[in-house]
Design a protein around this motif. Structure first.
Motif, short mmCIF file in Angstrom:
data_model
loop_
_atom_site.label_atom_id
_atom_site.label_comp_id
_atom_site.label_asym_id
_atom_site.label_seq_id
_atom_site.Cartn_x
_atom_site.Cartn_y
_atom_site.Cartn_z
N ASP A 259 0.84 -1.20 0.00
CA ASP A 259 0.00 0.00 0.00
C ASP A 259 0.88 1.24 0.00
O ASP A 259 2.02 1.23 0.48
N LEU A 260 0.31 2.33 -0.52
CA LEU A 260 0.93 3.64 -0.44
C LEU A 260 1.19 3.99 1.02
O LEU A 260 2.19 4.61 1.37
N ASP A 261 0.27 3.57 1.87
CA ASP A 261 0.41 3.74 3.32
C ASP A 261 1.19 2.53 3.87
O ASP A 261 0.59 1.54 4.30
N GLY A 262 2.51 2.64 3.83
CA GLY A 262 3.35 1.51 4.23
C GLY A 262 3.18 1.16 5.70
O GLY A 262 3.17 -0.03 6.07
N ASP A 263 3.05 2.18 6.56
CA ASP A 263 2.87 1.91 8.00
C ASP A 263 1.54 1.18 8.23
O ASP A 263 1.46 0.24 9.02
N GLY A 264 0.52 1.65 7.53
CA GLY A 264 -0.80 1.01 7.64
C GLY A 264 -0.74 -0.44 7.17
O GLY A 264 -1.34 -1.34 7.77
N ALA A 265 0.03 -0.67 6.09
CA ALA A 265 0.15 -2.05 5.56
C ALA A 265 0.86 -2.93 6.58
O ALA A 265 0.46 -4.09 6.81
N SER A 266 1.91 -2.40 7.21
CA SER A 266 2.65 -3.20 8.21
C SER A 266 1.77 -3.49 9.42
O SER A 266 1.80 -4.60 9.97
N ALA A 267 1.01 -2.49 9.86
CA ALA A 267 0.13 -2.69 11.01
C ALA A 267 -0.93 -3.74 10.69
O ALA A 267 -1.21 -4.64 11.51
N ALA A 268 -1.49 -3.67 9.49
CA ALA A 268 -2.51 -4.65 9.09
C ALA A 268 -1.89 -6.04 9.01
O ALA A 268 -2.49 -7.03 9.45
N ALA A 269 -0.66 -6.12 8.47
CA ALA A 269 0.02 -7.42 8.36
C ALA A 269 0.25 -8.02 9.74
O ALA A 269 0.03 -9.22 9.95
N ALA A 270 0.67 -7.18 10.69
CA ALA A 270 0.93 -7.68 12.05
C ALA A 270 -0.36 -8.22 12.68
O ALA A 270 -0.36 -9.28 13.31
N GLU A 271 -1.46 -7.50 12.47
CA GLU A 271 -2.74 -7.95 13.03
C GLU A 271 -3.16 -9.29 12.44
O GLU A 271 -3.63 -10.19 13.13
N ILE A 272 -2.99 -9.40 11.12
CA ILE A 272 -3.41 -10.63 10.42
C ILE A 272 -2.54 -11.80 10.87
O ILE A 272 -3.03 -12.91 11.11
N ALA A 273 -1.23 -11.55 11.00
CA ALA A 273 -0.33 -12.62 11.44
C ALA A 273 -0.72 -13.09 12.83
O ALA A 273 -0.74 -14.29 13.11
N GLU A 274 -1.05 -12.14 13.68
CA GLU A 274 -1.40 -12.51 15.06
C GLU A 274 -2.70 -13.32 15.10
O GLU A 274 -2.81 -14.31 15.81
N GLU A 275 -3.67 -12.88 14.30
CA GLU A 275 -4.97 -13.58 14.32
C GLU A 275 -4.89 -14.98 13.70
O GLU A 275 -5.51 -15.91 14.21
N THR A 276 -4.13 -15.10 12.60
CA THR A 276 -4.22 -16.34 11.81
C THR A 276 -3.00 -17.23 11.95
O THR A 276 -3.05 -18.40 11.56
N GLY A 277 -1.88 -16.68 12.38
CA GLY A 277 -0.65 -17.47 12.50
C GLY A 277 0.13 -17.62 11.20
O GLY A 277 1.16 -18.29 11.18
N VAL A 278 -0.34 -17.00 10.11
CA VAL A 278 0.43 -17.10 8.85
C VAL A 278 1.53 -16.03 8.83
O VAL A 278 1.52 -15.10 9.65
N SER A 279 2.46 -16.18 7.88
CA SER A 279 3.47 -15.13 7.69
C SER A 279 2.82 -13.99 6.91
O SER A 279 2.19 -14.21 5.88
N ALA A 280 2.99 -12.78 7.41
CA ALA A 280 2.39 -11.61 6.75
C ALA A 280 3.39 -10.46 6.76
O ALA A 280 4.05 -10.22 7.77
N LEU A 281 3.46 -9.79 5.61
CA LEU A 281 4.46 -8.73 5.44
C LEU A 281 3.76 -7.49 4.91
O LEU A 281 2.92 -7.58 4.00
N GLY A 282 4.10 -6.32 5.46
CA GLY A 282 3.60 -5.06 4.90
C GLY A 282 4.71 -4.40 4.11
O GLY A 282 5.85 -4.34 4.57
N VAL A 283 4.39 -3.91 2.92
CA VAL A 283 5.40 -3.29 2.05
C VAL A 283 4.85 -1.99 1.49
O VAL A 283 3.74 -1.97 0.94
N PRO A 284 5.62 -0.89 1.62
CA PRO A 284 5.15 0.36 1.01
C PRO A 284 5.30 0.29 -0.51
O PRO A 284 6.30 -0.24 -1.02
N VAL A 285 4.31 0.82 -1.22
CA VAL A 285 4.43 0.87 -2.69
C VAL A 285 3.56 2.00 -3.22
O VAL A 285 2.50 2.29 -2.66
N ASP A 286 4.03 2.63 -4.27
CA ASP A 286 3.15 3.49 -5.06
C ASP A 286 2.96 2.75 -6.37
O ASP A 286 3.89 2.65 -7.18
N VAL A 287 1.77 2.22 -6.58
CA VAL A 287 1.55 1.36 -7.76
C VAL A 287 1.69 2.12 -9.08
O VAL A 287 1.79 1.51 -10.14
#
Ligand SMILES: NC(=O)c1ccc[n+]([C@@H]2O[C@H](COP(=O)([O-])OP(=O)(O)OC[C@H]3O[C@@H](n4cnc5c(N)ncnc54)[C@H](O)[C@@H]3O)[C@@H](O)[C@H]2O)c1
Length: 260
Positions: A44-72
């Motif tokens: 996401d353009l919002d790299g911090d938001g992407a990382s925060a979302a990834a951390a939440e998803i990893a915690e909830e589901t146990g999968v590997s999740a990564l947030g990466v900043p990008v301007d598509v």
């Protein structure tokens, strides 16, 4: 190669763009992938938001999740994001959901070239650049699902928050999807578009009010807006082994708002 299977999907990574928005379709889709056992890379353009979302998803589901900043819209940024995913230690990329998008409520005569280009760039050029960056991973590993985000606005014309540049860009995505689907089909890679109607997210923030929202829902035969979860579930299904013979399609998910 397995064309259908009742066994769990092998470990693969799903890349989701536009995945930071807290109430957005991208984030709900990333969570859905994770619940099905996919590793996820949230771009996401919002790299911090992407990382925060990834951390939440990893915690909830146990999968590997990564947030990466990008301007598509920026090729260098997209190439760097793809490199970041590749060098992260996540499993091979098996699916790409191009969900980053930007709508515009501006009437036609007031659309200046800058706005036109921005809406085209985020929705259409972004889909081109990100797909071009990740397709080689899918070709290399022999499994690939690309799911592109169109809109009912492409099919029946825009509405309150999505006028001409948005409709044009989302219609362009249908052409890109069909053509690429034909081109990569022999490699077993599918390319599909999904076309939601009105979905309850923040994309219309500032461009609509409660009365408009009620009118939007009333115009839908099911008398409600879709949820980001419902859209995500379709994206994830189209990414699975069982959807391997479905390609080039426009998959409507709109509560009956557009029936063709
Ligand atoms: N909500 C609806 O009613 C609806 C209907 C049909 C289609 N869609 C499409 O679904 C997708 C997601 O929409 P949403 O409702 O979740 O919107 P949203 O505004 O909540 O999320 C869009 C996300 O895209 C990201 N983004 C914007 N520009 C970007 C860029 N240049 N690079 C990287 N990321 C960028 C934003 O940061 C945001 O996280 C969009 O493509 C939208 O056009 C939405």
């Amino acid at each position: 190669m397995n064309h259908h299977s009742t066994a769990p999907e092998p470990q693969r990574t799903a890349v989701i763009t536009g995945a930071a928005s807290p109430r957005g379709i991208g984030r709900a889709t990333a969570r859905r992938y994770a619940l099905q056992g996919w590793a996820v890379a949230l771009l996401d353009l919002d790299g911090d938001g992407a990382s925060a979302a990834a951390a939440e998803i990893a915690e909830e589901t146990g999968v590997s999740a990564l947030g990466v900043p990008v301007d598509v819209t920026d090729k260098d940024s997209v190439v760097a994001a793809a490199e970041a995913v590749r060098s992260s230690g996540l499993p091979p990329v098996g699916a790409l959901a191009n969900i980053a998008g930007l709508a515009s409520p501006v009437p036609f005569l007031e659309v200046d070239l800058k706005l036109w280009q921005r809406v085209m760039d985020v929705n259409l050029t972004g889909t081109f650049l990100v797909t071009q960056a990740f397709l080689p991973d899918m070709l290399e590993h022999g499994y690939g699902r690309v799911v592109n985000m169109s809109s009912v606005s492409a099919q029946q014309g825009g509405g309150v928050f999505s006028k001409t540049p948005y409709s044009a860009a989302k219609a362009g995505i249908l052409g890109l999807t069909r053509s690429l689907a034909r081109e990569v089909a022999e490699h077993g890679i599918t390319v599909n578009a999904i076309s939601p109607g009105v979905v309850d997210t923040d994309i219309r923030a500032g461009a609509t009010d409660e009365e408009n929202e009620a009118r939007l829902s009333a115009a839908v035969p099911m008398r409600r807006q879709g949820s980001a979860e419902e859209i995500g579930a379709l994206v994830v299904w189209l990414s699975g082994i069982d959807a391997g013979y479905i390609t080039g399609g426009t998959h409507n998910i709109n509560g009956g708002a557009y029936i063709a």
